[in-house]
Scaffold this active site. Structure first.
Site, PDB file in Angstrom:
ATOM      1  N   CYS A  89      10.649  -7.312  -0.875  1.00 37.42           N
ATOM      2  CA  CYS A  89       9.755  -6.554   0.008  1.00 37.42           C
ATOM      3  C   CYS A  89       9.496  -7.249   1.340  1.00 37.42           C
ATOM      4  CB  CYS A  89       8.425  -6.284  -0.689  1.00 37.42           C
ATOM      5  SG  CYS A  89       8.575  -5.276  -2.170  1.00 37.42           S
ATOM      6  N   HIS A 339       6.045   2.334   1.972  1.00 36.79           N
ATOM      7  CA  HIS A 339       6.609   0.980   1.849  1.00 36.79           C
ATOM      8  C   HIS A 339       8.134   1.065   1.797  1.00 36.79           C
ATOM      9  CE1 HIS A 339       7.421  -3.028   0.702  1.00 36.79           C
ATOM     10  NE2 HIS A 339       7.093  -2.986  -0.573  1.00 36.79           N
ATOM     11  N   CYS A 369       3.409  -9.323  -0.907  1.00 37.79           N
ATOM     12  CA  CYS A 369       3.992  -9.746  -2.176  1.00 37.79           C
ATOM     13  C   CYS A 369       5.458  -9.331  -2.212  1.00 37.79           C
ATOM     14  CB  CYS A 369       3.224  -9.138  -3.350  1.00 37.79           C
ATOM     15  SG  CYS A 369       3.099  -7.336  -3.308  1.00 37.79           S
TER      16      CYS A 369
END
Length: 383
Positions: A89, A339, A369
């Site tokens: 991510c 996201h 994260c």
């Protein structure tokens, strides 16, 4: 050591899964932000030293070094190289870190750092699906070394989000209130034009498709939990999104050579990791580490951006570090805005930069994260 500057930052709107951007090839998504960045800054694209893009699930339209492909699709000079990186991510945030390190080391002067992800075309489960075709169900299942160290327990973001909610005693209701806040903040930011400077419209889309104007706590309460007996629902998780984003990182000499005016400087960059089974707790350790290395306190930071992979992640991080909610994700986050894995890092940085300018803040800290228990932290200073 040289200073790395942010000259400009752009992003596409976030497209919902199956929405307006779903049919756009990943290379064309990436090319759009590259071309927009070059046009807005007025730089000679031939002077760019490298193109560093984040992307995960680099198969199909995202295979073959998407950074290089997107640059070429944008019509840019073919002598400029590109490299694609995967820190899950945090991939495009790491792209900014590598770009800054290149400038700070004196080995580069102009770098385009960004990311791209078409999650509609290549779902987040793509890697898992490929694995199942070859007889295993997780990336770790066939590693004797992994099993010897961590056993055969489930390793997933959903389990981690549940474990965090339980450990920090975060109720479903608290997470739903946070999720609603994310939507309301994103809607207000959209209506007030706060995203106008960072968004470069594409395919007729000029606003993020993620924020849900009709959502409510009552609607969220009707959704099923993702795991039996758990607290996490789709409402408190980030949305699957298609998008691209990019920043131009420059050295001081490049600013003078190309008559560029910087908007911010990179004050600190670091990355730390935590237990990979817990996976999503990395931002706590990483933020502590970054503030200590930078010689700063939480009170020195004007604005925080912590990626909303799940509401429990942000709420536990804020609780552990005693960070005020009115400083966190003030224009909404991944729950509302989405996201787009590989592109999220530079999407967030574009938003953070613009909000520092709008609000008059000086320092902004960004953390997220990442798979494997990792977390990147960037502190930028508005100029």
């Amino acid at each position: 050591m040289s200073t790395a500057y942010i000259v400009d930052a752009v992003r596409t709107p976030g497209g919902r899964r199956g929405g307006s951007l779903a049919g756009i090839h990943s290379a064309d998504l990436g090319a759009h932000v590259i071309a927009s960045l070059v046009e807005r800054t007025g730089i000679d694209p031939g002077a760019v030293d490298d193109v560093i893009f984040g992307c995960t699930d680099t198969v199909g339209s995202q295979a073959g070094d998407i950074a290089r492909t997107a640059w070429l699709v944008a019509g840019m000079p073919d002598h400029v190289p590109g490299v694609t990186i995967d820190r899950q991510c945090g991939s495009s945030q790491q792209a900014v870190h590598f770009a800054a390190q290149g400038v700070m080391s004196g080995t580069a002067d102009l770098i385009v750092a960004g990311g791209v992800q078409n999650m509609s075309a290549i779902p987040i489960s793509a890697a898992m699906t490929l694995g199942e075709q070859y007889g295993f169900t997780t990336p770790f299942a066939q590693s004797p070394g992994w099993v010897a160290r961590y056993g055969t327990q489930e390793v997933s973001q959903f389990r981690s989000a549940e474990m965090i909610a339980e450990k920090w005693n975060i109720s479903r209701e608290a997470m739903e209130k946070f999720a609603l806040q994310s939507h309301l903040r994103a809607i207000a930011a959209t209506d007030e034009g706060r995203f106008a400077r960072e968004i470069v419209p594409i395919a007729g889309l000029s606003q993020d498709e993620g924020p849900r104007r009709g959502t409510s706590l009552e609607k969220m309460a009707t959704l099923p939990v993702l795991t039996e007996g758990g607290r996490i629902t789709a409402a408190v998780a980030s949305q699957i999104t298609d998008a691209a984003s990019a920043l131009l990182i420059a050295s001081e000499s490049a600013l003078a050579t190309h008559s560029l005016t910087p908007r911010a400087r990179i004050h600190h960059i670091s990355v730390r990791a935590d237990d990979p089974v817990w996976m999503l707790t990395g931002p706590i350790r990483a933020t502590d580490y970054a503030l200590e290395r930078a010689g700063m306190k939480v009170s020195d930071i004007d604005l925080f951006e912590c990626n909303e992979a799940f509401a429990s992640v942000v709420l536990a991080w804020a609780q552990e570090l005693n960070i005020e909610q009115d400083k966190i994700n003030v224009n909404g986050g991944g729950i509302a805005l989405g996201h787009p894995i590989g592109a999220t890092g530079t999407r967030i940085m574009a938003t953070l930069l613009n909000e520092l300018e709008r609000s008059g803040g000086r320092f902004g800290l960004q953390v997220m994260c990442e798979g494997g228990g990792q977390a990147n932290v960037t502190i930028i200073e508005r100029l």
